[in-house]
Scaffold this motif. Structure first.
Motif, mmCIF file in Angstrom:
data_model
loop_
_atom_site.group_PDB
_atom_site.id
_atom_site.type_symbol
_atom_site.label_atom_id
_atom_site.label_comp_id
_atom_site.label_asym_id
_atom_site.label_seq_id
_atom_site.Cartn_x
_atom_site.Cartn_y
_atom_site.Cartn_z
ATOM 1 N N ARG A 185 0.848 -1.190 0.000
ATOM 2 C CA ARG A 185 0.000 0.000 0.000
ATOM 3 C C ARG A 185 0.880 1.236 0.000
ATOM 4 N N LEU A 186 0.888 1.945 -1.121
ATOM 5 C CA LEU A 186 1.665 3.166 -1.255
ATOM 6 C C LEU A 186 0.781 4.371 -0.978
ATOM 7 N N VAL A 187 1.355 5.373 -0.323
ATOM 8 C CA VAL A 187 0.619 6.613 -0.070
ATOM 9 C C VAL A 187 1.472 7.790 -0.535
ATOM 10 N N GLY A 213 3.424 3.705 -14.403
ATOM 11 C CA GLY A 213 2.363 2.923 -15.022
ATOM 12 C C GLY A 213 1.116 2.736 -14.181
ATOM 13 N N LEU A 214 1.055 3.382 -12.995
ATOM 14 C CA LEU A 214 -0.163 3.285 -12.183
ATOM 15 C C LEU A 214 -1.281 4.084 -12.828
ATOM 16 N N THR A 215 -2.515 3.647 -12.623
ATOM 17 C CA THR A 215 -3.659 4.331 -13.209
ATOM 18 C C THR A 215 -3.990 5.599 -12.429
ATOM 19 N N PRO A 216 -4.636 6.570 -13.081
ATOM 20 C CA PRO A 216 -5.054 7.768 -12.336
ATOM 21 C C PRO A 216 -5.913 7.438 -11.123
ATOM 22 N N ALA A 217 -6.795 6.453 -11.229
ATOM 23 C CA ALA A 217 -7.658 6.092 -10.098
ATOM 24 C C ALA A 217 -6.824 5.621 -8.911
ATOM 25 N N ALA A 218 -5.835 4.765 -9.177
ATOM 26 C CA ALA A 218 -4.976 4.263 -8.100
ATOM 27 C C ALA A 218 -4.149 5.387 -7.484
ATOM 28 N N ILE A 219 -3.681 6.299 -8.310
ATOM 29 C CA ILE A 219 -2.853 7.407 -7.820
ATOM 30 C C ILE A 219 -3.689 8.355 -6.960
ATOM 31 N N ILE A 220 -4.908 8.641 -7.382
ATOM 32 C CA ILE A 220 -5.790 9.497 -6.579
ATOM 33 C C ILE A 220 -6.097 8.832 -5.243
ATOM 34 N N ASP A 221 -6.299 7.521 -5.256
ATOM 35 C CA ASP A 221 -6.518 6.801 -3.995
ATOM 36 C C ASP A 221 -5.318 6.974 -3.059
ATOM 37 N N MET A 222 -4.107 6.944 -3.613
ATOM 38 C CA MET A 222 -2.899 7.103 -2.800
ATOM 39 C C MET A 222 -2.890 8.437 -2.070
ATOM 40 N N ALA A 223 -3.504 9.453 -2.687
ATOM 41 C CA ALA A 223 -3.496 10.798 -2.118
ATOM 42 C C ALA A 223 -4.799 11.148 -1.420
ATOM 43 N N THR A 224 -5.694 10.159 -1.279
ATOM 44 C CA THR A 224 -6.974 10.418 -0.596
ATOM 45 C C THR A 224 -7.283 9.263 0.363
ATOM 46 N N SER A 225 -8.013 8.277 -0.088
ATOM 47 C CA SER A 225 -8.502 7.225 0.808
ATOM 48 C C SER A 225 -7.386 6.376 1.398
ATOM 49 N N GLU A 226 -6.389 5.996 0.593
ATOM 50 C CA GLU A 226 -5.300 5.159 1.113
ATOM 51 C C GLU A 226 -4.452 5.931 2.121
ATOM 52 N N ALA A 270 -5.506 8.413 3.970
ATOM 53 C CA ALA A 270 -6.308 8.577 5.187
ATOM 54 C C ALA A 270 -6.227 7.329 6.053
ATOM 55 N N THR A 271 -6.279 6.160 5.438
ATOM 56 C CA THR A 271 -6.166 4.907 6.187
ATOM 57 C C THR A 271 -4.797 4.798 6.849
ATOM 58 N N ALA A 272 -3.741 5.132 6.111
ATOM 59 C CA ALA A 272 -2.389 5.040 6.652
ATOM 60 C C ALA A 272 -2.185 5.981 7.833
ATOM 61 N N LEU A 273 -2.856 7.128 7.808
ATOM 62 C CA LEU A 273 -2.721 8.107 8.883
ATOM 63 C C LEU A 273 -3.693 7.859 10.028
ATOM 64 N N LEU A 317 -6.949 8.095 9.773
ATOM 65 C CA LEU A 317 -8.028 9.083 9.657
ATOM 66 C C LEU A 317 -9.137 8.627 8.723
ATOM 67 N N ASP A 318 -9.174 7.328 8.413
ATOM 68 C CA ASP A 318 -10.135 6.855 7.426
ATOM 69 C C ASP A 318 -11.580 6.972 7.879
ATOM 70 N N ALA A 319 -11.822 7.157 9.171
ATOM 71 C CA ALA A 319 -13.198 7.354 9.644
ATOM 72 C C ALA A 319 -13.602 8.823 9.582
ATOM 73 N N ALA A 320 -12.657 9.697 9.189
ATOM 74 C CA ALA A 320 -12.937 11.126 9.242
ATOM 75 C C ALA A 320 -12.764 11.848 7.915
ATOM 76 N N THR A 321 -11.890 11.358 7.041
ATOM 77 C CA THR A 321 -11.598 12.089 5.810
ATOM 78 C C THR A 321 -11.110 11.115 4.747
ATOM 79 N N GLY A 322 -10.840 11.640 3.548
ATOM 80 C CA GLY A 322 -10.315 10.815 2.471
ATOM 81 C C GLY A 322 -11.350 10.290 1.508
ATOM 82 N N ARG A 323 -12.625 10.411 1.860
ATOM 83 C CA ARG A 323 -13.722 9.957 0.998
ATOM 84 C C ARG A 323 -14.877 10.940 1.091
ATOM 85 N N ILE A 324 -15.700 10.950 0.065
ATOM 86 C CA ILE A 324 -16.912 11.763 0.104
ATOM 87 C C ILE A 324 -18.059 10.843 0.503
#
Length: 395
Positions: free
Chosen positions: A298-300, A326-339, A341-344, A346-353
């Motif tokens: 899991r990369l962030v 070669g990572l997809t835009p979707a995977a890269i956006i996850d690295m900077a949002t939901s993934e 947040a989980t690593a920090l 904070l996944d119960a508070a931010t990183g997703r709409i």
């Protein structure tokens, strides 16, 4: 506030077309088709109409607000008073915010300045992203970033530093497990710093308080030691040795099995690496990250903002590195949002709409799932429901 958009990023690689987000008391109250959400909003609800993409605010998982991003940030730090430095840090935090970063993890403080800044932001006195601060990073005597004040020797001192950081309000503990290039008179980047007992005591003390540990680790031996000690994230993770690079599949599998996230902390100017290290060495370094991604680590996303030539508006340029791999835009956006947040934690508070999360939102023109460059077309940023424009004198 009711925010309507041409599309809303509601999941990994998933858009809701013609959607809306309802914000109440700084939290997302509802998200869904525009007409349905509009019916839930009162007639007097303020509205923000937008034709582009509404997505979660970005997370930069590795910054250093006490550094200025100059060719020699240590000199800038050492020649600045605390009050001057804090004022500069306010501007850097605002730069992060205006570029679309709504949460930042700061991994190296001096004298509690980042904790002071985080409190100002939390209280609404200073604009900026939510900051998760490590306080003073742990290092050895004369070790990497010793000038930040976290020199320790032995298990007792390791535990004491953790307790002092936690008492000051730290939300993560940082351990300089190996040396680093920023400290010219310290151990080399591949060299390990702590004993097994010291690192184990530090991690144990942090985990007793329910706080994660981030390990700065360039060296392959240091990476293995950090994994064995049970850290939560590994920063850089470049697999260096005295003679080159040593990618260790068995350690990588442990990283995956233990749910440890890796933040490569890629510079916004990553394209310069071949000029600095040479084409072959750069290709080998890039391949280390690619191999971790291919293995399922899991990369962030993080930028190491503040170190040499790494500014505080560079997260989006840094993300292009992963597209290069070669990572997809979707995977890269996850690295900077939901993934991230989980690593920090904070996944119960931010990183997703999603309802119940903080209203940390980024509004951009274009379709970032088709073109990551759209992330640079910032039109508005919301942090806890507070609206900020992308342009500012802070830039």
């Amino acid at each position: 506030m009711l925010i309507t958009g041409g599309r809303v990023l509601v999941g990994s690689g998933t858009y809701l077309e013609d959607g809306a987000v309802l914000v109440k008391d700084g939290l997302i109250a509802a998200v869904g088709p525009r007409k349905e959400v509009e019916e839930q909003a009162g007639a007097d609800t303020p509205r923000f109409a937008f034709d582009g993409t509404i997505m979660p605010g970005l997370i930069d998982a590795h910054v250093h607000l006490v550094f200025d991003g100059s060719p020699d940030p240590v000199v800038g730090l050492q020649t600045s008073t605390d009050e001057v430095l804090l004022e500069d840090m306010r501007h850097r935090a605002e730069q992060l915010l205006r570029s679309g970063v709504t949460t930042a993890r700061d991994l190296g403080d001096r004298g509690g300045l980042v904790l002071r800044l985080a409190a100002e932001i939390s209280e609404g006195r200073t604009p900026g992203p939510r900051i998760v601060s490590a306080g003073t990073p742990a290092t050895t005597v004369g070790g990497h970033c010793h000038f930040l004040g976290g020199e320790i020797t032995g298990e007792a001192e390791a535990r004491d530093l953790v307790r002092r950081n936690l008492l000051a309000g730290a939300g993560v503990i940082k351990a300089m497990v190996t040396g680093g290039g920023l400290t010219k008179d310290g151990p080399k980047s591949h060299e390990s710093q702590f004993t097994k007992e010291e690192l184990g005591a530090l991690v144990d003390e942090a985990h007793r308080a329910g706080v994660p540990v981030a390990a700065h680790a360039h060296g392959a031996d240091g990476i293995a030691a950090a994994v064995e000690a049970g850290v939560d994230t590994i920063e850089h993770c470049t697999w260096m040795t005295g003679g080159g690079l040593d990618f260790r599949p068995d350690v990588v599998q442990q990283i995956i099995d233990r749910g440890i996230a890796v933040c490569p902390a890629v510079s916004p100017h990553w394209q310069m690496i071949p000029r600095i290290f040479g084409e072959q060495r750069a290709a080998e370094m890039f391949d280390m990250v690619r191999r971790m991604a291919d293995a399922g680590v899991r990369l962030v996303a993080g930028t190491d903002a503040g170190v040499q030539r790494a500014g505080f508006d560079g997260l989006v340029p840094a993300l292009s590195f992963y597209a290069h791999l070669g990572l997809t835009p979707a995977a890269i956006i996850d690295m900077a949002t939901s993934e991230a947040a989980t690593a920090l934690g904070l996944d119960a508070a931010t990183g997703r709409i999603t309802p119940g999360h903080r209203a940390d939102l980024l509004l951009v023109d274009g379709d970032p799932l088709s073109d990551l460059g759209a992330l640079q077309n910032v039109r508005a940023v919301f942090v806890g429901g507070e609206h900020y424009e992308p342009t500012s004198a802070a830039e």
